[in-house]
Design a protein around this motif. Structure first.
Motif, PDB file in Angstrom:
ATOM      1  N   GLN A 161       7.189 -17.147 -11.909  1.00 47.63           N
ATOM      2  CA  GLN A 161       7.263 -17.542 -10.513  1.00 47.63           C
ATOM      3  C   GLN A 161       5.994 -17.091  -9.782  1.00 47.63           C
ATOM      4  O   GLN A 161       5.239 -16.269 -10.296  1.00 47.63           O
ATOM      5  N   THR A 162       5.785 -17.650  -8.618  1.00 48.04           N
ATOM      6  CA  THR A 162       4.590 -17.319  -7.847  1.00 48.04           C
ATOM      7  C   THR A 162       4.597 -15.838  -7.464  1.00 48.04           C
ATOM      8  O   THR A 162       5.607 -15.306  -7.028  1.00 48.04           O
ATOM      9  N   VAL A 163       3.439 -15.194  -7.660  1.00 45.39           N
ATOM     10  CA  VAL A 163       3.283 -13.780  -7.339  1.00 45.39           C
ATOM     11  C   VAL A 163       2.334 -13.669  -6.148  1.00 45.39           C
ATOM     12  O   VAL A 163       1.264 -14.278  -6.147  1.00 45.39           O
ATOM     13  N   GLU A 164       2.742 -12.907  -5.144  1.00 51.08           N
ATOM     14  CA  GLU A 164       1.908 -12.683  -3.968  1.00 51.08           C
ATOM     15  C   GLU A 164       1.524 -11.213  -3.905  1.00 51.08           C
ATOM     16  O   GLU A 164       2.364 -10.332  -4.087  1.00 51.08           O
ATOM     17  N   MET A 165       0.236 -10.981  -3.664  1.00 50.02           N
ATOM     18  CA  MET A 165      -0.310  -9.636  -3.576  1.00 50.02           C
ATOM     19  C   MET A 165      -1.249  -9.572  -2.383  1.00 50.02           C
ATOM     20  O   MET A 165      -1.637 -10.596  -1.838  1.00 50.02           O
ATOM     21  N   THR A 166      -1.636  -8.351  -2.025  1.00 50.87           N
ATOM     22  CA  THR A 166      -2.613  -8.147  -0.959  1.00 50.87           C
ATOM     23  C   THR A 166      -3.691  -7.215  -1.471  1.00 50.87           C
ATOM     24  O   THR A 166      -3.388  -6.158  -2.023  1.00 50.87           O
ATOM     25  N   LEU A 167      -4.931  -7.637  -1.310  1.00 50.66           N
ATOM     26  CA  LEU A 167      -6.077  -6.793  -1.644  1.00 50.66           C
ATOM     27  C   LEU A 167      -6.600  -6.222  -0.331  1.00 50.66           C
ATOM     28  O   LEU A 167      -7.115  -6.953   0.510  1.00 50.66           O
ATOM     29  N   ASP A 168      -6.392  -4.919  -0.146  1.00 48.79           N
ATOM     30  CA  ASP A 168      -6.852  -4.240   1.067  1.00 48.79           C
ATOM     31  C   ASP A 168      -8.173  -3.543   0.771  1.00 48.79           C
ATOM     32  O   ASP A 168      -8.323  -2.921  -0.287  1.00 48.79           O
ATOM     33  N   ALA A 169      -9.091  -3.644   1.703  1.00 50.41           N
ATOM     34  CA  ALA A 169     -10.406  -3.035   1.528  1.00 50.41           C
ATOM     35  C   ALA A 169     -10.838  -2.384   2.838  1.00 50.41           C
ATOM     36  O   ALA A 169     -10.359  -2.746   3.917  1.00 50.41           O
ATOM     37  N   VAL A 170     -11.726  -1.429   2.702  1.00 47.97           N
ATOM     38  CA  VAL A 170     -12.324  -0.787   3.867  1.00 47.97           C
ATOM     39  C   VAL A 170     -13.834  -0.793   3.665  1.00 47.97           C
ATOM     40  O   VAL A 170     -14.334  -0.348   2.629  1.00 47.97           O
ATOM     41  N   LEU A 171     -14.542  -1.329   4.655  1.00 50.90           N
ATOM     42  CA  LEU A 171     -16.006  -1.300   4.636  1.00 50.90           C
ATOM     43  C   LEU A 171     -16.482  -0.099   5.433  1.00 50.90           C
ATOM     44  O   LEU A 171     -15.973   0.176   6.524  1.00 50.90           O
ATOM     45  N   ARG A 172     -17.457   0.584   4.896  1.00 48.27           N
ATOM     46  CA  ARG A 172     -18.096   1.692   5.615  1.00 48.27           C
ATOM     47  C   ARG A 172     -19.394   1.143   6.201  1.00 48.27           C
ATOM     48  O   ARG A 172     -20.265   0.655   5.465  1.00 48.27           O
ATOM     49  N   VAL A 173     -19.526   1.234   7.512  1.00 43.23           N
ATOM     50  CA  VAL A 173     -20.719   0.763   8.211  1.00 43.23           C
ATOM     51  C   VAL A 173     -21.419   1.983   8.794  1.00 43.23           C
ATOM     52  O   VAL A 173     -20.892   2.644   9.688  1.00 43.23           O
ATOM     53  N   ASP A 174     -22.599   2.300   8.259  1.00 40.40           N
ATOM     54  CA  ASP A 174     -23.386   3.416   8.770  1.00 40.40           C
ATOM     55  C   ASP A 174     -24.330   2.905   9.857  1.00 40.40           C
ATOM     56  O   ASP A 174     -24.985   1.870   9.686  1.00 40.40           O
ATOM     57  N   ILE A 175     -24.393   3.647  10.953  1.00 44.02           N
ATOM     58  CA  ILE A 175     -25.167   3.248  12.119  1.00 44.02           C
ATOM     59  C   ILE A 175     -26.381   4.189  12.249  1.00 44.02           C
ATOM     60  O   ILE A 175     -26.242   5.402  12.125  1.00 44.02           O
ATOM     61  N   ASP A 176     -27.541   3.592  12.508  1.00 40.67           N
ATOM     62  CA  ASP A 176     -28.760   4.361  12.762  1.00 40.67           C
ATOM     63  C   ASP A 176     -28.841   4.576  14.268  1.00 40.67           C
ATOM     64  O   ASP A 176     -29.146   3.653  15.020  1.00 40.67           O
TER      65      ASP A 176
END
Length: 178
Positions: A161-176
């Motif tokens: 049967q159809t499988v549903e998942m979630t790919l969670d990510a976090v981006l780190r943004v470094d600021i100068d």
């Protein structure tokens, strides 16, 4: 001397008295995003998901934090997690992440090569698995606003049967800041 001290105190207090905040922009921003990943049941083969327009979302988030995009020094992936959402079942292919041979998250943008951001290989019979983020710099991918994230999944066995998942990510943004 007292007059100079009073003037300096008033100058420093003026923004607060006027209700103007003098907060400094952050030196690091963490930007979360989620990609729905789906594998159709039956004999269909692989699956995946995508997040087109991620560049616009990221630019908006950076601006919402009071940071000018030209002050961005670095953008990298700091966290990646795949979570099994459905179906709720037991002992069948697709009831957990054990049906996965591999899952690759990549980034693309016009004028830039497609790069791999993280990979998951044979996670086992778990409902949640962390991917090891690749050490890839994404700052150059922001410019055109067409940054897209794509998750490509190759199943070891095809779920019924159809499988549903979630790919969670976090981006780190470094600021100068300087």
């Amino acid at each position: 001397m007292a007059r100079t001290h009073l003037a300096l105190c008033l100058l420093l207090a003026a923004p607060a008295l006027l209700g103007v905040a003098c907060a400094n922009p952050p030196d690091v921003i963490h930007v979360p995003f989620s990609i729905p990943v789906q594998v159709a049941g039956g004999l269909s083969g692989g699956g995946g998901g995508s997040l087109p327009g991620a560049g616009s979302e990221l630019s908006r988030e950076i601006g919402d934090q009071g940071v000018d995009e030209s002050d961005v020094d670095s953008v990298t992936v700091s966290e990646l997690t795949l979570t099994h959402d459905s179906p709720s079942c037991e002992l069948l292919a697709g009831c957990d992440l054990s049906f996965i041979e591999s899952l690759v998250l990549s980034a693309s943008a016009s004028g830039q090569p497609t790069v791999e951001l993280g990979r998951l290989t044979r996670p086992g019979a778990v409902k949640r698995a962390d991917l090891q983020p690749a050490e890839v710099e994404l700052k150059a991918y922001l410019g055109g606003g067409d940054l897209a994230f794509t998750a490509t999944l190759v199943p070891a066995t095809t779920p019924l049967q159809t499988v549903e998942m979630t790919l969670d990510a976090v981006l780190r943004v470094d600021i100068d800041l300087f």
